[in-house]
Design a protein around this motif. Structure first.
Motif, short mmCIF file in Angstrom:
data_model
loop_
_atom_site.label_atom_id
_atom_site.label_comp_id
_atom_site.label_asym_id
_atom_site.label_seq_id
_atom_site.Cartn_x
_atom_site.Cartn_y
_atom_site.Cartn_z
N ALA A 193 47.73 51.28 32.77
CA ALA A 193 48.16 50.64 31.52
C ALA A 193 48.64 49.21 31.78
O ALA A 193 48.38 48.30 30.97
N CYS A 194 49.34 48.99 32.89
CA CYS A 194 49.79 47.64 33.22
C CYS A 194 48.61 46.71 33.48
O CYS A 194 48.63 45.54 33.08
N LEU A 195 47.56 47.22 34.11
CA LEU A 195 46.39 46.38 34.37
C LEU A 195 45.65 46.05 33.08
O LEU A 195 45.12 44.94 32.92
N VAL A 196 45.58 47.01 32.15
CA VAL A 196 44.95 46.72 30.86
C VAL A 196 45.77 45.67 30.11
O VAL A 196 45.20 44.75 29.49
N PHE A 252 41.16 50.42 41.13
CA PHE A 252 41.72 49.54 40.11
C PHE A 252 41.88 48.11 40.61
O PHE A 252 41.83 47.16 39.82
N ALA A 253 42.11 47.92 41.92
CA ALA A 253 42.18 46.57 42.46
C ALA A 253 40.83 45.87 42.31
O ALA A 253 40.77 44.70 41.89
N VAL A 254 39.76 46.57 42.63
CA VAL A 254 38.41 46.00 42.45
C VAL A 254 38.16 45.72 40.97
O VAL A 254 37.62 44.67 40.60
N MET A 255 38.55 46.66 40.13
CA MET A 255 38.36 46.50 38.69
C MET A 255 39.07 45.25 38.18
O MET A 255 38.51 44.49 37.37
N SER A 256 40.29 44.99 38.64
CA SER A 256 41.05 43.84 38.18
C SER A 256 40.35 42.53 38.55
O SER A 256 40.31 41.58 37.76
N VAL A 257 39.80 42.47 39.76
CA VAL A 257 39.07 41.26 40.19
C VAL A 257 37.83 41.05 39.32
O VAL A 257 37.53 39.92 38.90
N LEU A 258 37.11 42.11 39.03
CA LEU A 258 35.93 41.99 38.18
C LEU A 258 36.31 41.53 36.78
O LEU A 258 35.58 40.75 36.16
N TRP A 259 37.44 41.99 36.27
CA TRP A 259 37.91 41.52 34.97
C TRP A 259 38.20 40.02 35.00
O TRP A 259 37.90 39.30 34.04
N ASP A 260 38.81 39.55 36.08
CA ASP A 260 39.10 38.12 36.19
C ASP A 260 37.82 37.30 36.19
O ASP A 260 37.73 36.25 35.54
N MET A 261 36.83 37.77 36.91
CA MET A 261 35.54 37.07 36.91
C MET A 261 34.93 37.05 35.52
O MET A 261 34.42 36.02 35.05
N ARG A 274 33.65 31.77 41.69
CA ARG A 274 34.39 30.99 42.68
C ARG A 274 35.82 30.74 42.19
O ARG A 274 36.78 30.78 42.97
N GLY A 275 35.96 30.50 40.89
CA GLY A 275 37.30 30.30 40.33
C GLY A 275 38.16 31.53 40.50
O GLY A 275 39.35 31.45 40.87
N ALA A 276 37.60 32.72 40.23
CA ALA A 276 38.36 33.96 40.39
C ALA A 276 38.73 34.19 41.85
O ALA A 276 39.86 34.57 42.16
N LEU A 277 37.78 33.95 42.75
CA LEU A 277 38.04 34.15 44.17
C LEU A 277 39.09 33.16 44.68
O LEU A 277 39.90 33.49 45.54
N SER A 278 39.08 31.94 44.16
CA SER A 278 40.01 30.92 44.64
C SER A 278 41.40 31.07 44.03
O SER A 278 42.41 30.90 44.73
N TYR A 279 41.48 31.39 42.74
CA TYR A 279 42.74 31.36 42.03
C TYR A 279 43.33 32.74 41.72
O TYR A 279 44.55 32.89 41.64
N ASP A 280 42.48 33.73 41.51
CA ASP A 280 42.98 35.04 41.08
C ASP A 280 43.12 36.04 42.22
O ASP A 280 44.06 36.83 42.23
N VAL A 281 42.20 36.02 43.17
CA VAL A 281 42.21 37.01 44.23
C VAL A 281 43.44 36.91 45.13
O VAL A 281 44.04 37.93 45.49
N PRO A 282 43.90 35.69 45.53
CA PRO A 282 45.10 35.64 46.36
C PRO A 282 46.32 36.29 45.69
O PRO A 282 47.04 37.07 46.32
N GLY A 283 46.52 35.97 44.42
CA GLY A 283 47.62 36.62 43.70
C GLY A 283 47.37 38.10 43.52
O GLY A 283 48.30 38.91 43.56
N GLY A 284 46.08 38.47 43.32
CA GLY A 284 45.75 39.87 43.21
C GLY A 284 46.05 40.64 44.49
O GLY A 284 46.48 41.79 44.45
N PHE A 285 45.82 40.00 45.63
CA PHE A 285 46.13 40.65 46.90
C PHE A 285 47.63 40.91 47.02
O PHE A 285 48.06 41.99 47.45
#
Length: 529
Positions: A193-196, A252-261, A274-285
């Motif tokens: 629910a938090c990820l949604v 769900f971690a993979v799902m969140s990254v795909l949502w960001d993309m 590239r934007g998601a990998l550069s800006y979203d994935v580090p915070g996602g980790f």
């Protein structure tokens, strides 16, 4: 410059039907209804049910000593269980040294800490040790209604989701029993629910930061994302209840990254990936790897700060200074986790109610949690009486979920709708891994391992119900027919649940009435005497 920015914004974050007040009042009413079912007669049966004998003692040990310690009695010694119920808590074995009392336990501590909270508040009684399970079950109904509302953008469908979860028999039984699985389900659902919520939050943040202005190739940094951090904590808590929470964490971690993309692509960025990998994935980790790890380790605080835990090696750890204490403690803890992994991999003991994962969706082999064989005829006014707790889902709901999941698969293949894909991912993460253990390890497993998957079964039904109802602009005849169909299904589930309720909640009935509710012969090991 993005054209028709308002259209893009509305497509990225569609409005939710109904106001915020109704969006809370409806789910709260459904949760109260489910809570009444779970809390009324919570102290029945006045006995230790199924594996409660392990967890309620471990919980009390955690409250008393900070770690699980060996206690008098076990599953084959009812004397200890009787002493628990009568309030005599002098049940720890006498030990020459704390390490002599150390008890090997196969699950992390958080679920037992949660059971212990009820024991702390209400005493070592059936109501006390089941209190937090009922609370977690009730809150999960509220979360279910809210997350279904957010995914479908419909308060009506959200309330339907909460109602269906409230009417599931397996959810009810585990909400009224001091086992770990209801807490696993609660934290998995809360993390989801938090990820949604984070999905909506991130998309609004992208919209607010641009608002139709010129867009660079990568897009903006979104900064701290509180909902995603909360998701990491919740999913870490799921792992701290049972190791199987890690399946959901990874998925769900993979799902969140795909949502960001997908969000950056919908915004019209030239390089969304590239934007998601550069800006979203580090915070996602940090949110979905570091935060869960910290949460998981925090649940073991009692083991680290006391001397009596299994494999603790306290004397050696404290012999050579603070740095060695930390290093040796971690080494001992990792060795303990290796032992736990070996235990789970080699768990092949026969149990009369064990089952295989391919049997679970069809409810072929539920678990008898409680069935006393010595009820007097006066208990029900008949020659033979029964009082049972049967861990089984509501058949109308589960059998309705099967075609709903097939429909959702078809929908996802045809449209790539994120809601369909997310629902299928949650279902797969909680069900498919057990096939490996069944085939490779021949592991002992039970139907109630499916409880973390039940919310995603309900979501599948809710999504199909939305398709049946149609959009608001559909003809009144179509809407009426759809409402009748969905309402009829909900009524069937309610009637089916009500019919089974006596054998879910330990009501005393005649044995003939008990037999009438055993829908399959496989629900019974042997005819009761």
């Amino acid at each position: 410059m993005v054209r028709n920015w308002g259209v893009v914004a509305q497509r990225m974050v569609p409005p939710i039907q109904g106001g915020p007040l109704l969006g809370w009042v409806g789910p709260l009413l459904v949760a109260i209804f489910g809570g009444v079912l779970r809390f009324v007669r919570l102290g029945e049966p006045k006995a230790v049910v199924f594996d409660e004998t392990f967890y309620i003692k471990d919980a009390y040990s955690l409250l008393t000593h900070g770690v699980e310690r060996t206690m008098l009695g076990n599953a084959d010694n009812p004397i200890a269980d009787k002493r628990l119920i009568t309030g005599n808590l002098d049940i720890f074995q006498q030990c020459a040294q704390p390490v002599d009392c150390a008890s090997f336990v196969a699950h992390p501590p958080l679920g037992k800490w949660m059971i212990g909270l009820g024991e702390l508040l209400f005493g070592m009684t059936p109501f006390g040790w089941r209190f937090t399970a009922a609370l977690a079950g009730t809150l999960s109904i509220l979360i279910m209604a809210r997350v279904a509302r957010r995914m479908t953008r419909s308060t009506l469908l959200g309330c339907l989701g909460g109602l269906l979860l409230a009417l599931d028999g397996l959810h009810l039984v585990l909400s009224r029993t001091a086992l770990l699985d209801i807490f696993l389900m609660f934290w998995v659902l809360a993390g989801f629910a938090c990820l949604v919520a984070d999905r909506d939050w991130a998309r609004r943040r992208l919209i607010d930061r641009f608002g139709g202005a010129p867009i660079g190739e990568l897009g903006p940094r979104l900064g701290l994302r509180p909902w995603r951090v909360a998701a990491g904590v919740c999913l870490g808590a799921a792992c701290a209840v049972k190791w199987s929470g890690v399946f959901f964490l990874i998925a769900f971690a993979v799902m969140s990254v795909l949502w960001d993309m997908g969000a950056r692509r919908a915004l019209g960025l030239r390089q969304p990936y590239r934007g998601a990998l550069s800006y979203d994935v580090p915070g996602g980790f940090a949110a979905l790897a570091v935060a869960p790890a910290v949460t998981f380790m925090a649940s073991w605080t009692g083991w680290f700060v006391t001397a009596g835990g299994w494999g603790r090696n306290w004397d050696q750890a404290t012999s050579s200074g603070p740095l060695f204490f930390v290093i040796d403690s971690v080494r001992s803890w990792l060795n303990y986790q290796t032992q736990v992994l070996g235990y789970h991999s080699g768990l092949e003991d026969y149990h009369p109610y064990m089952s295989e994962p391919w049997q679970w969706p069809l409810l072929l082999r539920p678990v008898s949690f409680y069935y006393p064989s010595d009820l007097p005829p006066s208990a029900c006014g008949a020659g033979e009486c029964s009082q049972a707790v049967l861990g089984v889902g509501t058949p109308a709901l589960w059998y309705g979920a099967a075609p709903a999941l097939i429909a959702v698969i078809t929908w996802y293949v045809a449209t790539r709708d994120w809601r369909a894909g997310t629902t299928l991912l949650g279902f797969a993460a909680g069900w498919l891994p057990w096939f490996y253990y069944a085939i490779a390890d021949n592991r002992t497993m039970y139907l109630f391992y499916m409880i973390p998957v039940v919310p995603f079964m309900v979501l599948a039904i809710v999504l199909v119900a939305g398709l049946i109802l149609g959009k608001e602009r559909a003809s009144s005849g179509r809407r009426a027919a759809g409402a009748a169909t969905v309402g009829a299904f909900a009524l069937i589930v309610l009637i089916n649940f009500g019919w089974l309720y006596p054998v879910l909640a330990a009501e005393t009935i005649t044995q003939a009435e008990w037999w009438a509710r055993m829908l399959m012969r496989s629900w019974v090991t042997a005819a009761p005497k």
